[in-house]
Design an enzyme around this catalytic site. Structure first.
Site, PDB file in Angstrom:
ATOM      1  CG  PHE A   1     -25.761   5.401  11.842  1.00 62.53           C
ATOM      2  CD1 PHE A   1     -26.902   4.630  12.030  1.00 62.53           C
ATOM      3  CD2 PHE A   1     -24.703   4.856  11.140  1.00 62.53           C
ATOM      4  CE1 PHE A   1     -26.978   3.348  11.529  1.00 62.53           C
ATOM      5  CE2 PHE A   1     -24.768   3.571  10.629  1.00 62.53           C
ATOM      6  CZ  PHE A   1     -25.918   2.815  10.823  1.00 62.53           C
ATOM      7  CG  ASP A   2     -30.590  10.947  14.369  1.00 64.60           C
ATOM      8  OD1 ASP A   2     -30.170  12.057  14.721  1.00 64.60           O
ATOM      9  OD2 ASP A   2     -31.529  10.366  14.944  1.00 64.60           O
ATOM     10  CG  LEU A   3     -26.050   9.894  19.098  1.00 61.41           C
ATOM     11  CD1 LEU A   3     -25.188   8.680  18.776  1.00 61.41           C
ATOM     12  CD2 LEU A   3     -25.220  10.963  19.819  1.00 61.41           C
TER      13      LEU A   3
ATOM     14  CG  ASP B   1     -35.360   9.077  15.020  1.00 66.74           C
ATOM     15  OD1 ASP B   1     -34.242   9.614  14.900  1.00 66.74           O
ATOM     16  OD2 ASP B   1     -36.251   9.536  15.768  1.00 66.74           O
TER      17      ASP B   1
END
Length: 229
Positions: free
Chosen positions: A8-10, A181
């Site tokens: 996951f990107d944060l 995103d």
């Protein structure tokens, strides 16, 4: 579900960085003695900050330079005699205290941690991101955090993903998926590294880039159904 490693990107994927950024910027300006109603200044800062992050991701500037330069440029453009190094320190110290979760983030991480392994992949400042994760309540579900600062490379550089893959308990490209995103960092990075990706697109923006996501969702609540489909 075939996936067992969820990367996951944060920022703006699990944590609402835009909300945290504005709260921290406002607090920093107040600490510097600047008046309220600084929306115009914040908008300028955001534009400068985004441009500098793009330069960092292209390898044109360092992160240490970026952290101060964004404030120096903002102050210079507005004729403000404020110390950009002090502003940078105050701002970064404030970020871990202004954490805002994206809707569904905690439930999603808990669910996926029960299926496999959840890792964070971020271009953010390492010690700040670590503190923000701790403040978020997500830490119990996260196996590792891979940062550009520690790896020496930034997304979408393939070497960043090679570094992140070594942090996982077990890694096979066919078992991994990146959720993020940003098309130009997360999804393009996944394409280049040869693993699947899920584009978190809450604004339902058009994809006019070269990046090709395997899956696309507008809500974190839709990630598990999409990956399981």
């Amino acid at each position: 579900m075939k996936h067992r490693l969820f990367l996951f990107d944060l920022d703006d994927t699990l944590l609402d960085f835009k909300a945290s950024e504005k709260l921290s910027f406002t607090r920093t300006m107040q600490q510097l003695g600047l008046p309220d109603g600084m929306d115009g200044l914040f908008a300028q800062y955001q534009a400068i900050n985004v441009a500098l992050w793009r330069s960092f991701e292209a390898g044109a500037v360092t992160k240490d330079f970026l952290k101060v330069e964004r404030f120096r440029k903002t102050f210079a453009a507005n004729g403000l005699e404020c110390d950009p190094e002090l502003a940078s320190r105050l701002y970064l110290d404030s970020l871990p205290d202004t954490v805002v979760l994206i809707d569904g983030a905690r439930q999603l991480c808990e669910t996926l941690a029960g299926i496999g392994e959840v890792g964070i992949i971020t271009n953010g400042v390492e010690h700040i991101q670590t503190r923000r994760i701790a403040s978020s309540g997500l830490q119990a579900h996260i196996s590792f955090v891979s940062t550009s600062e520690a790896s020496g490379y930034a997304k979408p550089d393939v070497r960043f993903f090679e570094y992140a893959s070594k942090m996982a308990r077990a890694f096979r490209k066919e078992d991994a998926v990146i959720v993020g995103d940003r098309l130009d960092a997360d999804i393009l990075g996944a394409n280049r590294y040869g693993i699947e990706s899920c584009w978190f697109n809450p604004e339902r923006a058009a994809n006019e880039s070269e990046a090709v996501p395997t899956y696309e969702v507008s809500s974190l609540h839709d990630v598990v159904p999409a990956l399981a489909a």
